[in-house]
Motif scaffolding. Structure first.
Motif, PDB file in Angstrom:
ATOM      1  N   UNK A  42      60.211  46.959  44.065  1.00  0.00           N
ATOM      2  CA  UNK A  42      60.606  46.724  45.434  1.00  0.00           C
ATOM      3  C   UNK A  42      59.508  45.976  46.142  1.00  0.00           C
ATOM      4  N   UNK A  43      58.224  46.203  45.783  1.00  0.00           N
ATOM      5  CA  UNK A  43      57.309  45.572  46.273  1.00  0.00           C
ATOM      6  C   UNK A  43      57.112  44.033  46.161  1.00  0.00           C
ATOM      7  N   UNK A  44      57.637  43.401  45.097  1.00  0.00           N
ATOM      8  CA  UNK A  44      57.958  42.026  44.964  1.00  0.00           C
ATOM      9  C   UNK A  44      58.758  41.358  46.023  1.00  0.00           C
ATOM     10  N   UNK A  45      59.980  42.058  46.350  1.00  0.00           N
ATOM     11  CA  UNK A  45      60.838  41.637  47.119  1.00  0.00           C
ATOM     12  C   UNK A  45      60.253  41.919  48.706  1.00  0.00           C
TER      13      UNK A  45
ATOM     14  N   UNK B  91      39.390  45.677  38.486  1.00  0.00           N
ATOM     15  CA  UNK B  91      40.297  45.755  39.846  1.00  0.00           C
ATOM     16  C   UNK B  91      40.765  47.181  39.790  1.00  0.00           C
ATOM     17  N   UNK B  92      40.814  47.830  41.093  1.00  0.00           N
ATOM     18  CA  UNK B  92      41.581  49.149  41.240  1.00  0.00           C
ATOM     19  C   UNK B  92      42.898  48.793  41.099  1.00  0.00           C
ATOM     20  N   UNK B  93      43.739  49.505  39.990  1.00  0.00           N
ATOM     21  CA  UNK B  93      45.172  49.281  40.396  1.00  0.00           C
ATOM     22  C   UNK B  93      45.710  50.372  40.944  1.00  0.00           C
ATOM     23  N   UNK B  94      45.183  51.627  40.826  1.00  0.00           N
ATOM     24  CA  UNK B  94      45.800  52.704  41.416  1.00  0.00           C
ATOM     25  C   UNK B  94      44.980  53.992  41.266  1.00  0.00           C
ATOM     26  N   UNK B  95      45.000  55.212  41.685  1.00  0.00           N
ATOM     27  CA  UNK B  95      44.329  56.319  41.815  1.00  0.00           C
ATOM     28  C   UNK B  95      45.175  57.600  41.886  1.00  0.00           C
TER      29      UNK B  95
ATOM     30  N   UNK C 175      49.355  43.593  46.513  1.00  0.00           N
ATOM     31  CA  UNK C 175      48.540  44.422  45.584  1.00  0.00           C
ATOM     32  C   UNK C 175      49.210  45.498  44.742  1.00  0.00           C
ATOM     33  N   UNK C 176      50.360  45.800  45.611  1.00  0.00           N
ATOM     34  CA  UNK C 176      51.141  46.776  45.097  1.00  0.00           C
ATOM     35  C   UNK C 176      52.018  45.965  43.753  1.00  0.00           C
ATOM     36  N   UNK C 177      52.486  45.017  43.961  1.00  0.00           N
ATOM     37  CA  UNK C 177      53.112  44.416  43.144  1.00  0.00           C
ATOM     38  C   UNK C 177      52.264  43.817  41.761  1.00  0.00           C
TER      39      UNK C 177
ATOM     40  N   UNK D  78      40.158  52.079  46.385  1.00  0.00           N
ATOM     41  CA  UNK D  78      41.392  51.620  46.939  1.00  0.00           C
ATOM     42  C   UNK D  78      41.775  50.335  46.320  1.00  0.00           C
ATOM     43  N   UNK D  79      43.214  50.383  45.958  1.00  0.00           N
ATOM     44  CA  UNK D  79      43.913  49.071  45.197  1.00  0.00           C
ATOM     45  C   UNK D  79      43.470  47.766  45.690  1.00  0.00           C
TER      46      UNK D  79
END
Length: 245
Positions: A228-231, A8-12, A91-93, A49-50
């Motif tokens: 922050x993405x979690x909240x 899975x793409x986590x980031x780039x 996805x960010x979290x 893409x994530x």
């Protein structure tokens, strides 16, 4: 060195004029980075893409080198996430949680759990419940597992509705009632066999439970806070639920 694995793409991150460094959570090789030549170009951008699932072929002269990836898309879900704010934050979290794991340390159960979550991101309530359970899993994978199978006081495995903030162990209704104000709530959906509805309160209780132990055992010792993405994800999910205040 050479291997092929799904990830899975986590980031780039852009590297030079046209290449990119890709971060994947792979099934057999854990969280792993590699250089994608041409990864910053328009042809590869939709694939890297994530949230997307890809098949990656990694090569390097030595095992401890960054190495390079050749990547093909398997399930390109990222494009469909933009219509659901909760999915983008999810996805960010999830990527932030995966980065808590040591690089190149295999955690196949984490990969499998991510696969289930990403497949169900369209259902906000279900995705939230799955992510709470994923946070419980991450605590275990990081060495701080909660004991939620039986009551810390009586040993019973029934009517477990609390968790002791001191021990991280489940507590039954009867044993925990005198100290209910000091206990964390254990939502029923954290049990993998639960198939009932999930309310806004259930979501709040679940994230309060996992957030408490993530902060105490994992994040605060590293000098960081919950992302922050979690909240933002929790807020976005609650807006979709009929009983949200």
């Amino acid at each position: 060195m050479h291997w092929t694995d799904d990830g899975f793409v986590l980031g780039i991150k852009r590297h030079g004029e046209a290449s990119a460094i890709l971060e994947l959570m792979t099934r057999a090789h854990g969280r792993h980075l590699g250089l994608v030549r041409g990864g910053a170009g328009t042809r590869m951008r939709p694939v890297l893409q994530p949230g997307n699932l890809v098949r990656a072929d990694w090569r390097a002269r030595l095992d401890d080198h960054l190495g390079s990836y050749t990547v093909e898309g398997l399930a390109l879900r990222a494009g469909g996430l933009f219509s659901d704010p909760h999915a983008v934050f999810a996805v960010t979290h999830l990527a932030a949680l995966a980065r808590l794991l040591p690089e190149r340390d295999p955690h196949e159960i984490v990969f499998d759990s991510l696969e289930v979550i990403v497949e169900h991101l369209a259902d906000a309530a279900l995705a939230a419940a799955l992510i709470v359970r994923f946070e419980v899993l991450m605590l275990s994978e990081l060495g701080f597992g909660l004991d939620l199978d039986s009551c810390a006081a009586t040993g019973t495995s029934s009517d477990l509705i609390y968790v002791s903030p001191k021990s991280g162990r489940a507590v039954s209704r009867g044993a925990g009632e005198p100290w209910r104000d000091r206990m964390l709530v254990l939502p029923a959906y954290i049990n993998s066999d639960y198939e009932g509805p999930v309310s806004a309160k259930d979501i709040d209780d679940g994230f309060k439970l996992t957030g408490f132990f993530l902060a105490r055992h994992v994040l605060e010792p590293r000098g960081v806070t919950l992302p922050d993405a979690r909240a933002h994800f929790i807020q976005a999910v609650r807006r979709t639920l009929p009983d949200a205040a």
